[in-house]
Structure formats: structure tokens, C-alpha cells
Enzyme design. Structure first.
Site, mmCIF file in Angstrom:
data_model
loop_
_atom_site.group_PDB
_atom_site.id
_atom_site.type_symbol
_atom_site.label_atom_id
_atom_site.label_comp_id
_atom_site.label_asym_id
_atom_site.label_seq_id
_atom_site.Cartn_x
_atom_site.Cartn_y
_atom_site.Cartn_z
ATOM 1 N N ASP A 1 42.015 56.746 -3.789
ATOM 2 C CA ASP A 1 42.988 55.744 -4.225
ATOM 3 C C ASP A 1 44.168 55.739 -3.257
ATOM 4 O O ASP A 1 44.620 56.800 -2.817
ATOM 5 C CB ASP A 1 43.458 56.090 -5.642
ATOM 6 C CG ASP A 1 44.220 54.959 -6.299
ATOM 7 O OD1 ASP A 1 45.328 54.637 -5.824
ATOM 8 O OD2 ASP A 1 43.717 54.398 -7.284
ATOM 9 N N VAL B 1 43.058 45.533 -11.587
ATOM 10 C CA VAL B 1 42.061 44.941 -10.699
ATOM 11 C C VAL B 1 40.852 44.635 -11.568
ATOM 12 O O VAL B 1 40.243 45.537 -12.143
ATOM 13 C CB VAL B 1 41.675 45.895 -9.544
ATOM 14 C CG1 VAL B 1 40.591 45.269 -8.674
ATOM 15 C CG2 VAL B 1 42.897 46.240 -8.709
ATOM 16 N N HIS C 1 35.869 49.723 -12.297
ATOM 17 C CA HIS C 1 36.085 50.908 -11.474
ATOM 18 C C HIS C 1 36.449 52.086 -12.365
ATOM 19 O O HIS C 1 36.974 51.911 -13.457
ATOM 20 C CB HIS C 1 37.164 50.684 -10.412
ATOM 21 C CG HIS C 1 38.510 50.307 -10.940
ATOM 22 N ND1 HIS C 1 38.803 49.058 -11.455
ATOM 23 C CD2 HIS C 1 39.652 51.021 -11.035
ATOM 24 C CE1 HIS C 1 40.069 49.018 -11.830
ATOM 25 N NE2 HIS C 1 40.596 50.201 -11.594
ATOM 26 N N MET C 2 36.124 53.259 -11.869
ATOM 27 C CA MET C 2 36.431 54.488 -12.593
ATOM 28 C C MET C 2 37.352 55.337 -11.725
ATOM 29 O O MET C 2 37.106 55.507 -10.535
ATOM 30 C CB MET C 2 35.159 55.268 -12.891
ATOM 31 C CG MET C 2 35.412 56.571 -13.638
ATOM 32 S SD MET C 2 33.915 57.571 -13.861
ATOM 33 C CE MET C 2 32.922 56.485 -14.850
ATOM 34 N N HIS C 3 38.405 55.843 -12.339
ATOM 35 C CA HIS C 3 39.306 56.785 -11.674
ATOM 36 C C HIS C 3 38.774 58.196 -11.935
ATOM 37 O O HIS C 3 38.480 58.546 -13.075
ATOM 38 C CB HIS C 3 40.717 56.693 -12.266
ATOM 39 C CG HIS C 3 41.359 55.355 -12.109
ATOM 40 N ND1 HIS C 3 42.258 55.076 -11.100
ATOM 41 C CD2 HIS C 3 41.241 54.217 -12.835
ATOM 42 C CE1 HIS C 3 42.669 53.829 -11.209
ATOM 43 N NE2 HIS C 3 42.064 53.283 -12.253
#
Length: 114
Positions: A30, A94, A98-100
Site C-alpha cells: 500500500d 476504491v 481488495h483486501m488489506h
């Protein structure tokens, strides 16, 4: 989706160093990390969020990416957090699934990136 930043990164239009890549997903650091390890796992195909009829093989690739990233970044044994925000009310900024993956320090309450 032509104007989606994550589509452009995942498909190589915007250069990025991938920590993991297979036919379905990529994983990269990130740009605004919220922890010492903060990696995004992003499908190559555009899906708005987790409940956007995401194929099982894409979800399996996301799981494989998390496992590989945790090992590569040294957080598999110490622990880490995975977060998927779904929709604006949950903080998704966004609109591409998506995965953090966060780790590398104790993660207290309130650490929920968008």
C-alpha cells in the site's frame, strides 16, 4: 473498467512491484501504509466488492496470496489482520474489490483502512 486505478495496477498499466501474482490476483504494498506490513491483494478482473459475484477461483487466489504475503513479509507466525471493506458506509474508497493485509506490530482497535 478503464478508469479504475486497481485495474490499471493489476493489469500492468501502472508499474508496481508484486509480492504475489497468479492468473487471478496480484499483491503489492500500500502506498499509504497503516502498519509496518500493509499489502493489498487485488483481483485482476474488476469486481466492485466482496458481494459482487466474485468467482470462487478468485477468492481462492486471494487466500493463496494472503498466505504467500504473510510468509514473505515475516508475519505468518506473529499474526496479521485481513480487511475487506464493502461499500462506502464501510469505508471503501476504491470501488474495486481488495483486501488489506496488515501486520508487523500489535494492531489495536480502530485500525481499519479504506
Amino acid at each position: 473498467m478503464s478508469d479504475c486505478i486497481f485495474c490499471k495496477i493489476a493489469n500492468g498499466e501502472i508499474p508496481s512491484e508484486f509480492l504475489f501474482e497468479d492468473e487471478n490476483v496480484v499483491a503489492f504494498r500500500d502506498l499509504n501504509p497503516q502498519a509496518p506490513v500493509h499489502v493489498l491483494v487485488v483481483p485482476k478482473a474488476h469486481h466492485e466488492n466482496f458481494v459482487d459475484n466474485v468467482p470462487a477461483e478468485t477468492l481462492a487466489s486471494m487466500e493463496a496470496a494472503v498466505r504467500a504475503v504473510a510468509e514473505k513479509c515475516g508475519i505468518a507466525e506473529t499474526g496479521f489482520r485481513c480487511i475487506m471493506n464493502t461499500g462506502t458506509a464501510a469505508g471503501q474508497t476504491v470501488m474495486h474489490l481488495h483486501m488489506h493485509v496488515l501486520g508487523g506490530k500489535p494492531l489495536g482497535e480502530g485500525l481499519i483502512p479504506a
